[in-house]
Design an enzyme around this catalytic site. Structure first.
Site, PDB file in Angstrom:
ATOM      1  N   LYS A 195       7.979 -53.166  53.793  1.00 16.86           N
ATOM      2  CA  LYS A 195       7.010 -54.123  53.547  1.00 16.86           C
ATOM      3  C   LYS A 195       5.424 -53.692  53.860  1.00 16.86           C
ATOM      4  O   LYS A 195       4.679 -54.136  53.033  1.00 16.86           O
ATOM      5  CB  LYS A 195       7.071 -55.465  54.602  1.00 16.86           C
ATOM      6  CG  LYS A 195       8.427 -56.362  54.435  1.00 16.86           C
ATOM      7  CD  LYS A 195       8.719 -57.135  55.658  1.00 16.86           C
ATOM      8  CE  LYS A 195      10.121 -57.706  55.223  1.00 16.86           C
ATOM      9  NZ  LYS A 195      10.613 -58.180  56.445  1.00 16.86           N
TER      10      LYS A 195
ATOM     11  N   GLN B 253       9.887 -60.584  62.024  1.00 14.94           N
ATOM     12  CA  GLN B 253      11.287 -59.950  61.603  1.00 14.94           C
ATOM     13  C   GLN B 253      12.571 -60.532  62.372  1.00 14.94           C
ATOM     14  O   GLN B 253      12.335 -60.295  63.528  1.00 14.94           O
ATOM     15  CB  GLN B 253      11.331 -58.322  61.599  1.00 14.94           C
ATOM     16  CG  GLN B 253      12.379 -57.732  60.971  1.00 14.94           C
ATOM     17  CD  GLN B 253      12.335 -58.086  59.393  1.00 14.94           C
ATOM     18  OE1 GLN B 253      11.475 -58.169  58.708  1.00 14.94           O
ATOM     19  NE2 GLN B 253      13.724 -58.025  59.040  1.00 14.94           N
TER      20      GLN B 253
ATOM     21  N   ASP C 286       7.343 -66.759  55.517  1.00 15.11           N
ATOM     22  CA  ASP C 286       8.698 -66.877  55.354  1.00 15.11           C
ATOM     23  C   ASP C 286       9.208 -67.976  55.048  1.00 15.11           C
ATOM     24  O   ASP C 286      10.435 -68.505  54.726  1.00 15.11           O
ATOM     25  CB  ASP C 286       9.310 -66.587  56.831  1.00 15.11           C
ATOM     26  CG  ASP C 286       9.956 -65.021  56.869  1.00 15.11           C
ATOM     27  OD1 ASP C 286      10.127 -64.482  55.673  1.00 15.11           O
ATOM     28  OD2 ASP C 286       9.824 -64.477  57.895  1.00 15.11           O
TER      29      ASP C 286
HETATM   30  N1  GUN Z   1      15.546 -60.551  58.282  1.00 15.19           N
HETATM   31  C1  GUN Z   1      16.378 -60.657  57.287  1.00 15.19           C
HETATM   32  N2  GUN Z   1      15.710 -61.159  56.248  1.00 15.19           N
HETATM   33  C2  GUN Z   1      14.498 -61.945  56.670  1.00 15.19           C
HETATM   34  C3  GUN Z   1      13.681 -62.666  55.912  1.00 15.19           C
HETATM   35  O1  GUN Z   1      13.436 -62.896  54.890  1.00 15.19           O
HETATM   36  N3  GUN Z   1      12.335 -62.813  57.072  1.00 15.19           N
HETATM   37  C4  GUN Z   1      12.376 -62.318  58.271  1.00 15.19           C
HETATM   38  N4  GUN Z   1      11.315 -62.830  58.935  1.00 15.19           N
HETATM   39  N5  GUN Z   1      13.458 -61.738  58.756  1.00 15.19           N
HETATM   40  C5  GUN Z   1      14.318 -61.295  57.972  1.00 15.19           C
END
Ligand code: GUN
Length: 296
Positions: A54, A98, A121
């Site tokens: 990311k 996350q 998100d």
């Molecule tokens: N963990 C796995 N997929 C995601 C996601 O799309 N967003 C977040 N914040 N954590 C994750």
């Protein structure tokens, strides 16, 4: 039938390119640089890889990336305080915490403490409610990526039968809402669904988001259907550690009309849509026109 392979890697590169163009225009025209803050608590290896990717992608499209890596024993109160700081920081337009968080932290509490306008998100209950009522929301990245690929493939999705296998808050439920908003006839199937094969056979669009390696086979796929595989599962095969989806690719591809591979399908779209959401959040925060084609 030979299924068309939907190339998510190429599609995601295109989306990132569009985002980068908008970012450059925002900087030049308004002196605004979109900023994404990512919070990682603990040492989960998969999460560390995601967060690293990311960060690199955020920098690549010209955005500011703010990484916050905290030890696994970070208290809920300290995490809440960080979220509040990021909420109040004008350089931060998007916040991603996350998941999964360590067991001693209430994830719902943390997610719902994020300013919904910065919730890239789309997990905050306000955004879930906005999406569910067809209002302008921040939309979860993976389902948004799937929607972009489906729109590209079909144009209009109206009237198509969609079956989503999986009912998670991150993928299954928001995917179903998005498809409903596109006027699909939507079925959500899950681990307790009776006669899953027959249910899936009704689908023009079959989205697999269950987290079970290769469980969707040709027996689930109607001839000519579009299969979107959200699964990312690490398995041992032939002495090797490999990535497979929730779909048995070779089997399903023998009857599908179009299919996303793993890797190189939905996966790359998730980060591309995170960047698209950060751009959208920045535009909304500053009252600028929203970029077209990058939202739901
Ligand atoms: N963990 C796995 N997929 C995601 C996601 O799309 N967003 C977040 N914040 N954590 C994750």
């Amino acid at each position: 039938m030979t299924a068309k392979v939907i190339d998510g890697k190429a599609f995601a590169a295109r989306v990132r390119g569009e985002v980068a163009t908008h970012v450059a225009a925002m900087k030049a025209g308004h002196g605004i640089t979109p900023g994404l803050a990512v919070v990682l608590v603990g040492e989960d290896p998969a999460s560390r890889v995601y967060v690293k990717n990311k960060h690199a992608s955020t920098i690549e499209v010209g955005m500011n990336s703010f990484e916050h890596r905290l030890p696994a024993e970070t208290s809920e109160a300290d995490l809440l305080a960080l979220v509040q700081r990021l909420n109040n920081d004008p350089a931060v337009h998007g916040i991603l915490v996350q998941l999964p968080l360590p067991a001693h932290v209430n994830s719902d509490l943390i997610i719902n403490a994020i300013n919904p306008a910065k919730d890239v998100d789309g997990f905050h209950i306000s955004n879930v409610g906005l999406l569910g009522t067809g209002q302008k929301a921040m939309v979860p990245c993976t389902p948004l990526g799937c929607l972009m690929m489906l729109r590209d493939h079909y144009g209009s999705l109206a009237g198509l039968n969609a079956v989503v296998v999986g009912r998670s808050n991150i993928v299954g439920k928001p995917m179903a809402q998005l498809l409903l908003n596109e006027s699909c006839t939507v079925t959500i199937a899950h681990s307790r669904t009776k006669d899953l094969e027959a249910v899936c056979q009704r689908a023009d669009i079959l989205v697999a988001a269950v987290g079970r390696p290769e469980m969707i086979t040709a027996a689930h796929v109607r001839a000519g259907a579009t299969v979107i595989d959200v699964g990312i599962n690490r398995i041992e095969r032939g002495g090797k550690n490999i990535l497979v989806g929730d779909v048995d690719y070779a089997s399903a591809a023998s009857v599908a009309g179009a299919i996303t591979p793993v890797p190189g399908g939905v996966g790359p779209m998730t980060i591309a849509c995170l960047l698209a959401n950060t751009l959208t959040a920045t535009a909304r925060a500053h009252g600028l026109a929203e970029p077209k084609g990058l939202t739901a």
